[in-house]
Design an enzyme around this catalytic site. Structure first.
Site, PDB file in Angstrom:
ATOM      1  N   ARG A  74       1.000  -0.963   0.110  1.00 37.09           N
ATOM      2  CA  ARG A  74      -0.251   0.149  -0.329  1.00 37.09           C
ATOM      3  C   ARG A  74       0.537   1.125  -0.017  1.00 37.09           C
ATOM      4  NH1 ARG A  74      -0.976   4.490   2.617  1.00 37.09           N
ATOM      5  NH2 ARG A  74      -0.401   3.702   4.125  1.00 37.09           N
ATOM      6  N   ASP A  75       1.307   1.412   1.503  1.00 35.04           N
ATOM      7  CA  ASP A  75       1.815   3.150   1.399  1.00 35.04           C
ATOM      8  C   ASP A  75       3.197   2.528   0.223  1.00 35.04           C
ATOM      9  OD1 ASP A  75       2.273   5.800   2.143  1.00 35.04           O
ATOM     10  OD2 ASP A  75       3.161   4.431   4.174  1.00 35.04           O
TER      11      ASP A  75
ATOM     12  N   HIS B 152       3.707   5.084  12.751  1.00 30.45           N
ATOM     13  CA  HIS B 152       3.864   4.659  11.035  1.00 30.45           C
ATOM     14  C   HIS B 152       5.517   5.468  11.079  1.00 30.45           C
ATOM     15  CE1 HIS B 152       2.537   4.253   7.147  1.00 30.45           C
ATOM     16  NE2 HIS B 152       3.059   5.495   7.163  1.00 30.45           N
TER      17      HIS B 152
ATOM     18  N   HIS C  27       7.924   6.968   8.226  1.00 28.99           N
ATOM     19  CA  HIS C  27       9.041   7.102   7.437  1.00 28.99           C
ATOM     20  C   HIS C  27      10.804   8.032   7.206  1.00 28.99           C
ATOM     21  CE1 HIS C  27       6.273   6.933   3.935  1.00 28.99           C
ATOM     22  NE2 HIS C  27       5.320   7.314   5.330  1.00 28.99           N
TER      23      HIS C  27
ATOM     24  N   CYS D 160       4.497   9.175   0.136  1.00 29.79           N
ATOM     25  CA  CYS D 160       2.668   9.795  -0.210  1.00 29.79           C
ATOM     26  C   CYS D 160       2.424  10.660  -1.273  1.00 29.79           C
ATOM     27  CB  CYS D 160       2.247  10.408   1.063  1.00 29.79           C
ATOM     28  SG  CYS D 160       0.468  11.237   0.863  1.00 29.79           S
TER      29      CYS D 160
ATOM     30  N   ASN E  50       9.469   4.642   3.471  1.00 25.33           N
ATOM     31  CA  ASN E  50       8.505   4.323   5.056  1.00 25.33           C
ATOM     32  C   ASN E  50      10.028   3.631   5.464  1.00 25.33           C
ATOM     33  OD1 ASN E  50       6.115   3.276   3.020  1.00 25.33           O
ATOM     34  ND2 ASN E  50       6.021   3.536   5.337  1.00 25.33           N
TER      35      ASN E  50
HETATM   36 ZN    ZN Z   1       3.603   6.736   5.302  1.00 25.16          ZN
END
Ligand code: ZN
Length: 306
Positions: free
Chosen positions: A14-15, A209, A211, A242, A251
């Protein structure tokens, strides 16, 4: 379940991929998710139910879930779908997703760019979606995006994030995640915010979460763990970013995080060799080297993930 001290949630599908220059096919995404599961990952963000014209790389969300549901290893991981609005929730609940992660945004400008609403409205979306998800038997988590800083507004006051976390807890969400969407936090920020969020939300499970945009992501993850965070997001290879946050980079890498944690005596229940192999495979699919380092250097002592 493997005994462990912390759960690592894999977010590469996903990310990791949502803004990648490469566009992986649905079967490639499914294989990535299966490889992560085979390394011991039992919870993964696998899709984002966003407008496909805005995030084309997530356009196959339903197809990914459908292909995953057909696999014999379906139950090796719980699958999370990202949801930004009621329409996204309707799409998610129609799939075989196990959980929805709903995104609240701590700044108005980022909320506007990311999902076309104010910060307050994004929190209201969580409040409206959580009861529906629970009624549908789905797990729920809410991520507070730009918890440590906004690409448009700069520093985000801690009390604003804490106030949002209180509303999310009151909405009955199973888990609250603080997200450093643009990778600006340092460990002192993480300690202070996690402490205040924990004090304000009681025993709601906390997730973080990070980065690694400014190379502080791993230190932040360890600081979060030391403050009581028991769920950490990471992406194989350290890919990610993003689409609505300029200059946001990857990430923290799953294999680098697992190396750091395990060597610190924090059990993840994950197989580092298998993670490195999955990361190598992902790099081949993307056609370029990924930012992760342990997959290049190998584990230590030698013999581990050589
Ligand atoms: Zn993220």
């Amino acid at each position: 379940m493997t005994e462990r001290d912390v759960q690592v949630v894999e977010v590469a599908a996903r990310d990791g991929l949502q803004n990648d220059p490469a566009m992986l096919s649905t079967p490639q995404k499914v294989e990535l998710i299966a490889r992560a599961a085979a390394a011991g990952i039992d919870r993964q963000e696998v899709a984002s139910f966003v407008n496909p014209t805005r995030v084309p790389r997530m356009a196959d969300a339903e197809a990914v879930l459908e292909a995953l549901a057909a696999r014999p290893d379906r139950d090796a991981s719980r699958f999370i779908g990202l949801v930004l609005n009621p329409r996204g929730f309707e799409r998610a609940v129609a799939t075989r997703v196990d959980e929805v992660n709903v995104v609240a945004v701590a700044s108005d400008t980022m909320a506007q760019r990311n999902q076309g609403m104010t910060s307050d409205q994004s929190v209201a979306v969580v409040e409206s979606v959580v009861p529906l998800a629970r009624a549908a038997g789905l797990g729920t988590s809410a991520t507070i995006a730009v918890s440590f800083g906004c690409p448009y507004e700069g520093a985000v006051p801690r009390e604003r994030v804490v106030a949002i976390a209180e509303r999310l807890a009151a909405a009955g969400v199973d888990e609250i995640a603080v997200a450093d969407t643009i990778g600006v936090a340092v460990p002192a920020d993480v300690r202070a915010l996690v402490r205040e969020v924990r004090a304000a939300t009681g025993d709601v499970r906390l997730r973080a979460h990070f980065h690694n945009t400014r190379n502080t992501g791993y230190a932040n993850a360890l600081a979060g763990f030391e403050e009581g965070v028991r769920v950490l997001d990471a992406s194989l290879g350290g890919i990610g970013g993003c689409p609505f946050a300029p200059k946001a980079t990857g990430n923290i890498a799953t294999e680098d995080l697992v190396y750091l944690l395990e060597r610190s005596g924090v059990r993840t229940g994950l197989d580092l060799d298998a993670l490195v192999a999955a990361s190598d495979w992902l790099g081949e699919q993307l056609g370029r080297p990924t930012p992760a380092l342990v997959s290049k250097a190998g584990g230590f002592p030698s013999g581990d993930a050589a």
